[in-house]
Design a protein around this motif. Structure first.
Motif, short mmCIF file in Angstrom:
data_model
loop_
_atom_site.label_atom_id
_atom_site.label_comp_id
_atom_site.label_asym_id
_atom_site.label_seq_id
_atom_site.Cartn_x
_atom_site.Cartn_y
_atom_site.Cartn_z
N PRO A 8 -3.63 97.47 99.66
CA PRO A 8 -3.03 96.90 98.44
C PRO A 8 -3.56 97.60 97.18
O PRO A 8 -4.69 98.07 97.14
CB PRO A 8 -3.49 95.44 98.48
CG PRO A 8 -4.78 95.48 99.22
CD PRO A 8 -4.66 96.60 100.22
N HIS A 9 -2.70 97.65 96.18
CA HIS A 9 -3.05 98.23 94.88
C HIS A 9 -2.35 97.45 93.78
O HIS A 9 -1.42 96.70 94.04
CB HIS A 9 -2.59 99.70 94.76
CG HIS A 9 -3.19 100.62 95.76
ND1 HIS A 9 -4.51 101.00 95.73
CD2 HIS A 9 -2.64 101.27 96.82
CE1 HIS A 9 -4.75 101.84 96.72
NE2 HIS A 9 -3.63 102.01 97.40
N ASN A 10 -2.78 97.70 92.55
CA ASN A 10 -2.06 97.22 91.37
C ASN A 10 -2.15 98.28 90.29
O ASN A 10 -2.94 99.22 90.39
CB ASN A 10 -2.59 95.86 90.89
CG ASN A 10 -4.07 95.88 90.58
OD1 ASN A 10 -4.55 96.72 89.82
ND2 ASN A 10 -4.82 94.97 91.19
N VAL A 11 -1.32 98.14 89.29
CA VAL A 11 -1.31 99.03 88.12
C VAL A 11 -1.64 98.13 86.94
O VAL A 11 -0.85 97.25 86.59
CB VAL A 11 0.07 99.71 87.95
CG1 VAL A 11 0.11 100.52 86.67
CG2 VAL A 11 0.40 100.56 89.16
N THR A 70 -2.77 95.30 78.48
CA THR A 70 -1.96 94.11 78.21
C THR A 70 -0.86 93.86 79.24
O THR A 70 -0.19 92.83 79.17
CB THR A 70 -1.30 94.20 76.82
OG1 THR A 70 -0.47 95.35 76.79
CG2 THR A 70 -2.33 94.26 75.72
N LYS A 71 -0.64 94.76 80.16
CA LYS A 71 0.40 94.60 81.18
C LYS A 71 -0.15 94.98 82.54
O LYS A 71 -1.05 95.79 82.63
CB LYS A 71 1.60 95.48 80.87
CG LYS A 71 2.35 95.10 79.63
CD LYS A 71 3.65 95.85 79.54
CE LYS A 71 4.39 95.52 78.28
NZ LYS A 71 5.17 94.33 78.34
N TYR A 121 -4.69 103.33 82.51
CA TYR A 121 -4.52 102.24 83.45
C TYR A 121 -5.38 102.48 84.67
O TYR A 121 -5.95 103.56 84.84
CB TYR A 121 -3.04 102.07 83.83
CG TYR A 121 -2.46 103.24 84.59
CD1 TYR A 121 -2.43 103.22 85.99
CD2 TYR A 121 -1.93 104.34 83.94
CE1 TYR A 121 -1.89 104.29 86.71
CE2 TYR A 121 -1.39 105.40 84.64
CZ TYR A 121 -1.37 105.37 86.03
OH TYR A 121 -0.85 106.42 86.73
N HIS A 122 -5.50 101.46 85.52
CA HIS A 122 -6.32 101.57 86.72
C HIS A 122 -5.87 100.55 87.76
O HIS A 122 -5.06 99.66 87.46
CB HIS A 122 -7.80 101.37 86.38
CG HIS A 122 -8.10 100.01 85.84
ND1 HIS A 122 -7.85 99.67 84.53
CD2 HIS A 122 -8.62 98.92 86.43
CE1 HIS A 122 -8.22 98.41 84.34
NE2 HIS A 122 -8.68 97.93 85.48
N CYS A 123 -6.40 100.67 88.94
CA CYS A 123 -6.24 99.67 90.00
C CYS A 123 -7.52 98.84 89.98
O CYS A 123 -8.61 99.39 90.10
CB CYS A 123 -6.05 100.35 91.37
SG CYS A 123 -6.02 99.19 92.75
N THR A 124 -7.39 97.54 89.84
CA THR A 124 -8.57 96.69 89.74
C THR A 124 -9.30 96.53 91.08
O THR A 124 -10.45 96.09 91.10
CB THR A 124 -8.21 95.29 89.21
OG1 THR A 124 -7.29 94.67 90.11
CG2 THR A 124 -7.61 95.36 87.82
#
Length: 116
Positions: free
Chosen positions: A71-74, A78-79, A101-104
């Motif tokens: 799993p990842h996120n962008v 603020t978004k 941006y990053h993946c938390t």
């Protein structure tokens, strides 16, 4: 004399209405706006493939998940996308600047969008 003035006035109104109804068809078409482009970033091997992307103002970036069960996120300041294993996420950039941006989930999985 009154009736000829009324007839003349009525005829003038009909002629003006006819010309007015033709005007939109004869008017020059507005210039076409250039279609904003979309650049794709792939999330694979626990990294953003195209870690730095340069786009024009008004362009979009589309992130596509291709890292199997990882799993990842962008995440921007603020978004952010949802955390997911597949699918895509798209953002349009309306103003110039540099947006990091990053993946938390994965430290060091960072990216940057440069908008001109």
């Amino acid at each position: 004399m009154k009736s000829s003035r009324l007839s003349l006035a009525a005829g003038t109104l009909v002629a003006c209405a006819s010309v007015a109804s033709l005007t939109p068809a004869l008017a020059a078409a507005p210039p076409r706006a250039h279609a904003a482009s979309t650049t794709t970033v792939t999330l694979k091997d626990i990294s953003f493939k195209k870690a730095t992307v340069k786009i024009a103002k008004g362009g979009s970036v589309r992130w596509v998940w291709k890292d199997g069960d990882t799993p990842h996120n962008v995440t921007f300041a603020t978004k952010h996308s949802k955390t997911q294993k597949s699918g895509s996420y798209t953002l349009r950039f309306a103003r110039a600047g540099t947006f990091k941006y990053h993946c938390t989930i994965h430290p060091g999985m960072d990216g940057k969008i440069v908008v001109r």
